[in-house]
Scaffold this active site. Sequence first.
Site, PDB file in Angstrom:
ATOM      1  CG  ASP A  25      -2.027  -1.058   1.110  1.00 35.17           C
ATOM      2  OD1 ASP A  25      -2.408  -1.404  -0.022  1.00 35.17           O
ATOM      3  OD2 ASP A  25      -2.464  -1.555   2.172  1.00 35.17           O
TER       4      ASP A  25
ATOM      5  CE  LYS B  33       2.131  -6.826  -8.375  1.00 35.84           C
ATOM      6  NZ  LYS B  33       1.129  -5.922  -7.762  1.00 35.84           N
TER       7      LYS B  33
ATOM      8  CG  ASP C 237      -2.194  -4.434  -8.858  1.00 40.70           C
ATOM      9  OD1 ASP C 237      -3.201  -3.909  -8.348  1.00 40.70           O
ATOM     10  OD2 ASP C 237      -1.314  -4.999  -8.175  1.00 40.70           O
TER      11      ASP C 237
ATOM     12  N   GLY D 122       4.396  -6.043  -2.918  1.00 36.31           N
ATOM     13  CA  GLY D 122       4.777  -5.705  -1.552  1.00 36.31           C
ATOM     14  C   GLY D 122       6.197  -5.163  -1.466  1.00 36.31           C
TER      15      GLY D 122
END
Length: 227
Positions: free
Chosen positions: A13, A38, A56, A120
């Site tokens: 986040d 990704k 995403d 992350g």
Amino acid sequence: MSKGLFIIGTGTDTGKTYITGLLLKKLNESGYSSAYYKAAMSGNERNNEGNLIPGDAVHVRNVSGIIQPLHEMCPFIYETAVSPHLASRLEGSPVDMNTVKENYIRLTSRYEYIITEGSGGILCPLRYDNKKVFLEDVIKMLNLPCLMMANAGLGTINSVVLTAEYMNSRNIPIKGIILNHFHTEDVMEEDNKKMCEALTGIPVIACVKDNCTDLDISAEYIASLCE
């Protein structure tokens, strides 16, 4: 020859997807042939046909205006909103490094610049069973320099410096820092910017306000960060 850049966060986040979309928007609007990648993406929803949609990737494509097909963007997609290593344990299809590399290489034959987003923070495990795969393994395999994403507010000095120290110890190059959720003239956040630069030796290349639709850096500069 294709060049790339890896977006790593100090944690979850921090706005990696949001900023990645804006970086690709800059490149795309300036005529650079660019793509998104990704390795693993969790926390995705299913469409009416029951197929998982890489959220995403959809966001980045909508923001940036790139026309890259979704199926090129992420080889491992999970529904459960947890770390990819746990999501794959629950759902199957664990991250395979050969697949990650092969899919990335295909992009290098079609696009000049590829921005790869991490999952992350730097210690996020992508797989943890009979094989152990972490984000740093992907970065090293693809031989990419990094941009570090961090929140501008309280606690960012600690998270930025610890992330930088860990990455330096692993010989992972960091080209710059982007501070998200930045408030101009906020004394603490302005000081955070200065302290992050002073304690890491890494420049803060952009401070991004909430709901920003454009970055105050040029496409040429973004392209220069890629290797």
